[in-house]
Write an enzyme that holds these catalytic residues in place. Structure first.
Site, short mmCIF file in Angstrom:
data_model
loop_
_atom_site.label_atom_id
_atom_site.label_comp_id
_atom_site.label_asym_id
_atom_site.label_seq_id
_atom_site.Cartn_x
_atom_site.Cartn_y
_atom_site.Cartn_z
N ASP A 1 50.84 -69.12 -45.70
CA ASP A 1 51.44 -69.67 -44.48
C ASP A 1 51.18 -68.79 -43.27
O ASP A 1 51.56 -69.14 -42.16
CB ASP A 1 52.94 -69.94 -44.66
CG ASP A 1 53.80 -68.69 -44.75
OD1 ASP A 1 53.26 -67.56 -44.68
OD2 ASP A 1 55.03 -68.81 -44.90
N SER B 1 54.65 -69.66 -40.74
CA SER B 1 55.74 -69.10 -41.53
C SER B 1 57.03 -69.88 -41.32
O SER B 1 57.32 -70.36 -40.22
CB SER B 1 55.96 -67.64 -41.12
OG SER B 1 56.95 -67.02 -41.91
N ASN C 1 52.44 -63.47 -48.98
CA ASN C 1 53.15 -63.62 -47.72
C ASN C 1 53.41 -62.27 -47.08
O ASN C 1 53.53 -61.25 -47.76
CB ASN C 1 54.50 -64.32 -47.97
CG ASN C 1 55.19 -64.70 -46.69
OD1 ASN C 1 54.69 -65.53 -45.95
ND2 ASN C 1 56.34 -64.10 -46.42
N SER D 1 54.73 -62.87 -52.48
CA SER D 1 55.34 -62.46 -51.21
C SER D 1 55.49 -60.95 -51.22
O SER D 1 56.11 -60.39 -52.13
CB SER D 1 56.71 -63.13 -51.03
OG SER D 1 56.60 -64.54 -51.12
#
Length: 323
Positions: free
Chosen positions: A25, A57, A132, A165
């Site tokens: 993202d 995001s 992420n 992440s």
């Protein structure tokens, strides 16, 4: 009961070469996604990168398609000029594509439009989303994260998928990667490659899936690397609940506007599914451990909970409205 899977990596002799769709993202030009592409390619996988044209995001699983070509100020980090088509291919690497939509839309565009041209008749074996720039711990953030949103969208399409992440949350262009092994982007990419290696070890993807249908993984990497005492965080099996937080709103006495605080509540930490004795991913990844949580997109309550509620409701709802 804490279950570290780190020792697996000293035992692995070989793993399958996979067809991997890589997304995120934070945009197709982020340091993390490009480093992860390199790490997965180095392990022999056929990797197709399809990422958002700009930072997306916090979009969760929202599904927004483009209705115009690229508008000002252009693609993330100046990688796409204003007026360029809503999707495109990198001029220097034919494995890289951008798509000007939300993460969930980008991964589906990759699945339906780009992957058939890249992989031909071969299926996508695995979707990797991330890493992420920042952690995505707990059920509340699970629904908000674009990285996780792309992951559960892929799982809903029937493709095994893993969200990664990283605690190192700086939004960076791939051009800032130092090339050193201890660059945070390269450290996170190594974690991805290691776990993909473990997931695919001794799996013949022509005969079996990497993960069961409807199941995905959410992996939260701690802050580690230069400037941190954490250098080699082991993998630990976790659950989404346990130490998780949700937002609470209050009014700032100075500005008069609403502000949020994280609070730990019983509701978000109800221990209903999963391995009940596993630790929560939130406190686990706050230390020097990489949390590996297994999730399913089947949101139905377990039968042991649903049946008593159905029985109670049947007593209070007209019989001709219920089977």
């Amino acid at each position: 009961m804490w279950k570290s899977v780190a020792p697996l990596f000293t035992l692995l002799s070989s793993s399958a070469a996979l067809n991997v769709l890589l997304t995120n993202d934070d945009s197709w030009a982020s340091a993390n996604i490009r480093a992860t592409y390199d790490a997965l390619k180095a392990d022999g996988h056929d990797v197709l990168l399809v990422g958002p044209a700009v930072q997306q995001s916090g979009k969760g699983g929202t599904f927004v398609l483009p209705t115009t070509n690229i508008t000002a100020p252009g693609g993330e980090f100046g990688t796409i000029p204003v007026g360029a088509p809503y999707f495109g291919q990198d001029s220097q690497n034919s494995d890289f594509f951008y798509f000007n939509g939300t993460p969930a839309a980008a991964v589906v565009f990759g699945i339906d439009i780009v992957a058939p041209k890249h992989f031909g008749s071969k299926p996508i074996d695995l979707v990797v989303s991330g890493p992420n720039e920042g952690q995505n711990n707990g059920p509340f953030v699970f629904t908000l994260s674009g990285t996780v949103g792309a992951t559960y969208t892929a799982v809903e399409r029937g493709i095994p998928a893993i969200a990664f992440s990283a605690g190192n949350g700086t939004h960076r262009s791939f051009t800032t990667n130092s090339g050193e092994a201890n660059d945070p982007a390269n450290l996170a990419a190594k974690v991805v490659a290691d776990l993909v290696r473990a997931v695919s070890d001794k799996v013949n993807v022509t005969q079996e899936r990497l993960l069961p249908l409807g199941v995905g993984l959410s992996v939260n990497i701690p802050t580690f690397g230069p400037g941190s005492n954490c250098t080699a965080p082991p993998f630990t099996f976790t659950r989404l609940t346990g130490g998780a937080t949700v937002d609470q709103i209050s009014i700032d006495p100075t500005t008069g506007f609403p502000v949020t605080q994280n609070i730990e509540t019983r509701g978000i930490n109800a221990n209903i599914n999963g391995v009940r004795e596993d630790p929560g991913e939130t406190p686990t990844s706050a230390g020097c451990e990489t949390a590996v949580s297994i999730f399913t997109i089947d949101y139905d309550a377990p039968e042991r909970i649903a049946v008593p509620i159905q029985k109670r409701l049947r007593k209070n709802i007209r019989a001709d409205n219920l089977p």
